[in-house]
Design an enzyme around this catalytic site. Structure first.
Site, PDB file in Angstrom:
ATOM      1  N   ARG A   4     -35.120   2.684  -7.405  1.00 27.72           N
ATOM      2  CA  ARG A   4     -36.350   2.558  -6.632  1.00 27.72           C
ATOM      3  C   ARG A   4     -36.180   3.177  -5.248  1.00 27.72           C
ATOM      4  O   ARG A   4     -35.192   2.916  -4.562  1.00 27.72           O
ATOM      5  CB  ARG A   4     -36.747   1.084  -6.504  1.00 27.72           C
ATOM      6  CG  ARG A   4     -36.979   0.481  -7.880  1.00 27.72           C
ATOM      7  CD  ARG A   4     -37.585  -0.886  -7.830  1.00 27.72           C
ATOM      8  NE  ARG A   4     -37.761  -1.362  -9.211  1.00 27.72           N
ATOM      9  CZ  ARG A   4     -38.249  -2.545  -9.536  1.00 27.72           C
ATOM     10  NH1 ARG A   4     -38.632  -3.378  -8.583  1.00 27.72           N
ATOM     11  NH2 ARG A   4     -38.382  -2.883 -10.799  1.00 27.72           N
TER      12      ARG A   4
ATOM     13  N   ARG B 108     -31.983  -5.840  -2.023  1.00 29.27           N
ATOM     14  CA  ARG B 108     -32.901  -4.719  -2.204  1.00 29.27           C
ATOM     15  C   ARG B 108     -32.132  -3.413  -2.175  1.00 29.27           C
ATOM     16  O   ARG B 108     -31.740  -2.942  -1.118  1.00 29.27           O
ATOM     17  CB  ARG B 108     -33.967  -4.752  -1.099  1.00 29.27           C
ATOM     18  CG  ARG B 108     -35.159  -3.819  -1.301  1.00 29.27           C
ATOM     19  CD  ARG B 108     -36.208  -4.016  -0.233  1.00 29.27           C
ATOM     20  NE  ARG B 108     -36.739  -5.359  -0.230  1.00 29.27           N
ATOM     21  CZ  ARG B 108     -37.738  -5.783  -1.006  1.00 29.27           C
ATOM     22  NH1 ARG B 108     -38.336  -4.935  -1.809  1.00 29.27           N
ATOM     23  NH2 ARG B 108     -38.149  -7.036  -0.967  1.00 29.27           N
TER      24      ARG B 108
ATOM     25  N   GLU C 138     -37.146 -13.950  -5.317  1.00 33.07           N
ATOM     26  CA  GLU C 138     -37.502 -13.449  -6.637  1.00 33.07           C
ATOM     27  C   GLU C 138     -36.280 -12.905  -7.385  1.00 33.07           C
ATOM     28  O   GLU C 138     -35.503 -12.112  -6.858  1.00 33.07           O
ATOM     29  CB  GLU C 138     -38.536 -12.327  -6.483  1.00 33.07           C
ATOM     30  CG  GLU C 138     -38.905 -11.673  -7.806  1.00 33.07           C
ATOM     31  CD  GLU C 138     -39.797 -10.446  -7.620  1.00 33.07           C
ATOM     32  OE1 GLU C 138     -40.481 -10.353  -6.579  1.00 33.07           O
ATOM     33  OE2 GLU C 138     -39.783  -9.591  -8.517  1.00 33.07           O
TER      34      GLU C 138
ATOM     35  N   SER D 105     -39.750 -11.290 -12.612  1.00 28.14           N
ATOM     36  CA  SER D 105     -41.197 -11.220 -12.503  1.00 28.14           C
ATOM     37  C   SER D 105     -41.726 -11.006 -13.907  1.00 28.14           C
ATOM     38  O   SER D 105     -41.366 -10.032 -14.562  1.00 28.14           O
ATOM     39  CB  SER D 105     -41.566 -10.049 -11.594  1.00 28.14           C
ATOM     40  OG  SER D 105     -42.921 -10.103 -11.238  1.00 28.14           O
TER      41      SER D 105
ATOM     42  N   ARG E  78     -29.200  -9.547  -8.253  1.00 30.50           N
ATOM     43  CA  ARG E  78     -29.647 -10.751  -7.557  1.00 30.50           C
ATOM     44  C   ARG E  78     -29.044 -12.009  -8.183  1.00 30.50           C
ATOM     45  O   ARG E  78     -28.862 -13.022  -7.497  1.00 30.50           O
ATOM     46  CB  ARG E  78     -31.178 -10.823  -7.553  1.00 30.50           C
ATOM     47  CG  ARG E  78     -31.783  -9.769  -6.630  1.00 30.50           C
ATOM     48  CD  ARG E  78     -33.277  -9.918  -6.463  1.00 30.50           C
ATOM     49  NE  ARG E  78     -33.795  -8.869  -5.581  1.00 30.50           N
ATOM     50  CZ  ARG E  78     -35.068  -8.777  -5.201  1.00 30.50           C
ATOM     51  NH1 ARG E  78     -35.959  -9.662  -5.630  1.00 30.50           N
ATOM     52  NH2 ARG E  78     -35.445  -7.795  -4.393  1.00 30.50           N
TER      53      ARG E  78
END
Length: 429
Positions: A261, A276, A348, A351, A390
């Site tokens: 990303r 991130r 998070e 999702s 994560r």
RNA sequence: GGAGAGGUGGCCGAGUCGGCUGAAGGCAACCGCCUGCUAAGCGGUUGUACGGGUAAAACCGUACCGAGGGUUCGAAUCCCUCCCUCUCCGCCA
């Protein structure tokens, strides 16, 4: 993408959906464009009908040895008229598509209306948050001290937002991938897939990342390839442009992929640590099902992801994304958030979304309904099961010990050669 | 990278010198008949999208034979460009 007919016949419902989402998008121009398009199309089609009839007539005349030159002469003009009328169509259709492609999915009625992330209601909470009798350290400090994470040298190799995992850290990442895949395939009935990590623009259009969110992607210069930001793209597109048999549904697939990303627009956000990153590992769950089943399938999909956290003894909560926080293609989304001690909050880690027929329409994923024999759009769903990096963060932080070591969750130990604790390795790094 | 072959409906597969081919034939599916059950057999039906039409159908029109252009009154059929698949050779993890 929404159905043109649906938009045309439910302008108010679409406007209401945009309002609920707090979306700046409007239906401005849709009605005029739609009318213009239909008028032009109908004029062109009338001319084409005339030409088709005449061409057939010409065929007849010629076969019988008669002269057709007068008709042919007239049709030359008709053909020219068609060309002229047609010339306006691409522009109208392009503008029409622009409007249509900009419209987000209509939120499920059960999605709560809200303004921001803080308005996401908690659905349930699981597990006991650990109490520490010593100053809590974050995963960066823990991992660096144990010499299993190295951010400085990752920055040297690649840049910011990359991470280098070593020794037991690398092993834990690999163990988690295997653990997650095993649970989902053996216990939850998903078929494992190892897809390409690059996909073409048609695939990205199918799942809705293109054309709107190109800046979030890594594009391979000079090619039509983009690096996958999630396995959702390759997995959902497996059945793009296909008509599935009703009996094959629901399709349940799981895949490990790295995810890439660009993280444009998130400068300054989560700059520390591996929350991130430009590249992270993820095990994804994807379902293709009948429309009637998608609501229920979202619940079980979310539950499948939750089981992983429970097996790892990681405390978490599930929230429903409110209308303003809902993604472009989703009708409903549950975020699963793991407890991150150093931040004193849930973050998070998964999702899970129901896209209803929004992606299916773009990607032409359909099935033949056994009862009616009719072809219908399928519904697509996906969710992280889980974001691996994560998960490592959550384990390092929740299982940290006063002496700097980290206990390994029992479920993971068989995947790490029986190791039950990560301690500082001897020798130099 | 070089040489060749090919991309047609849910699937397989015909399409002759461009015209009555939305597309033969087969399979599959569905309906009916037949049968103690199953299988076989017999008869029939079955593309998608968009627009019009209808209370809903029926029905009408247009488009679609890998994608995009072109030639032509008319293109699955001819020409050009691109994409993909397969075979052989080369290179290579």
């Amino acid at each position: 993408m929404l159905d043109v007919k649906f938009v045309r016949e439910n302008m108010d419902a679409v406007r209401e959906a945009l309002r609920r989402r707090r979306s700046p998008v409007t239906l401005a121009g849709f009605e005029e464009l739609d009318r213009e398009r239909r008028e032009t199309l109908s004029a062109v089609e009338k001319l084409r009908a005339e030409r088709n009839a005449a061409s057939e007539e010409i065929g007849h005349l010629r076969r019988e040895g008669n002269d057709a030159s007068a008709l042919m002469e007239r049709m030359r003009e008709v053909s020219a008229a068609i060309k002229e009328k047609e010339a306006g169509l691409p522009d109208i259709e392009h503008r029409m598509e622009e409007v249509l492609h900009s419209l987000p999915n209509v939120p499920d009625p059960s999605v709560p209306e809200g303004e921001r992330e803080e308005d996401n209601p908690t659905v349930r909470t699981w597990g006991d948050r650990p109490a520490f009798s010593f100053p809590v350290r974050d995963h960066v400090d823990i991992g660096t001290a144990l010499d299993i994470l190295d951010f400085d040298r990752a920055a040297k190799i690649a840049g910011a937002r990359f991470c280098l995992m070593k020794g037991a850290g690398a092993l834990m990442e690999r163990a988690l991938i295997n653990f997650m895949l095993d649970v989902h395939t053996r216990e939850h009935g998903y078929t494992e897939v190892l897809p390409p990590f690059l996909a073409n623009s048609a695939s990205f259009f199918g799942t809705g990342q293109l054309p709107k969110f190109e800046e979030d992607l890594f594009h391979v210069t000079g090619t039509d390839y983009y690096l996958v930001p999630t396995a959702e793209v390759p997995l959902t597109n497996i059945v793009r442009d296909e008509i599935l048999s009703a009996g094959s549904l629901p399709l349940k697939m799981t895949a490990y992929t790295p995810c890439f990303r660009a993280e444009a627009g998130s400068h300054g956000k989560d700059v520390r640590g591996m929350i991130r990153q430009h590249q992270f590992n993820k095990v994804e769950l994807v379902k293709i099902c009948r429309p009637e089943e998608s609501r229920g399938e979202l619940e079980t999909l979310t539950a499948d992801a939750e089981r992983i956290l429970e097996r790892l003894s990681l405390p978490y909560r599930v929230v429903t994304l409110c209308t303003a926080d809902l993604g472009f293609s989703a009708a409903k989304t549950y975020d699963i958030e793991a407890w991150i001690p150093s931040q004193g909050r849930y973050r998070e880690i998964s999702s899970c979304s129901n896209f209803t027929d929004f992606q299916a329409r773009r990607a032409k994923i359909r099935f033949r309904d056994g009862a009616t024999g009719k072809i219908r759009l399928a519904h697509t769903l996906n969710g992280s099961g889980l974001a691996v990096g994560r998960t490592v963060v959550a384990i390092l932080e929740n299982f940290q010990q006063e002496d700097g070591s980290v206990r390994i969750p029992e479920a993971l130990r068989p995947y790490m050669g029986g190791m039950d604790r990560i301690t500082k390795a001897k020798g130099r790094s």
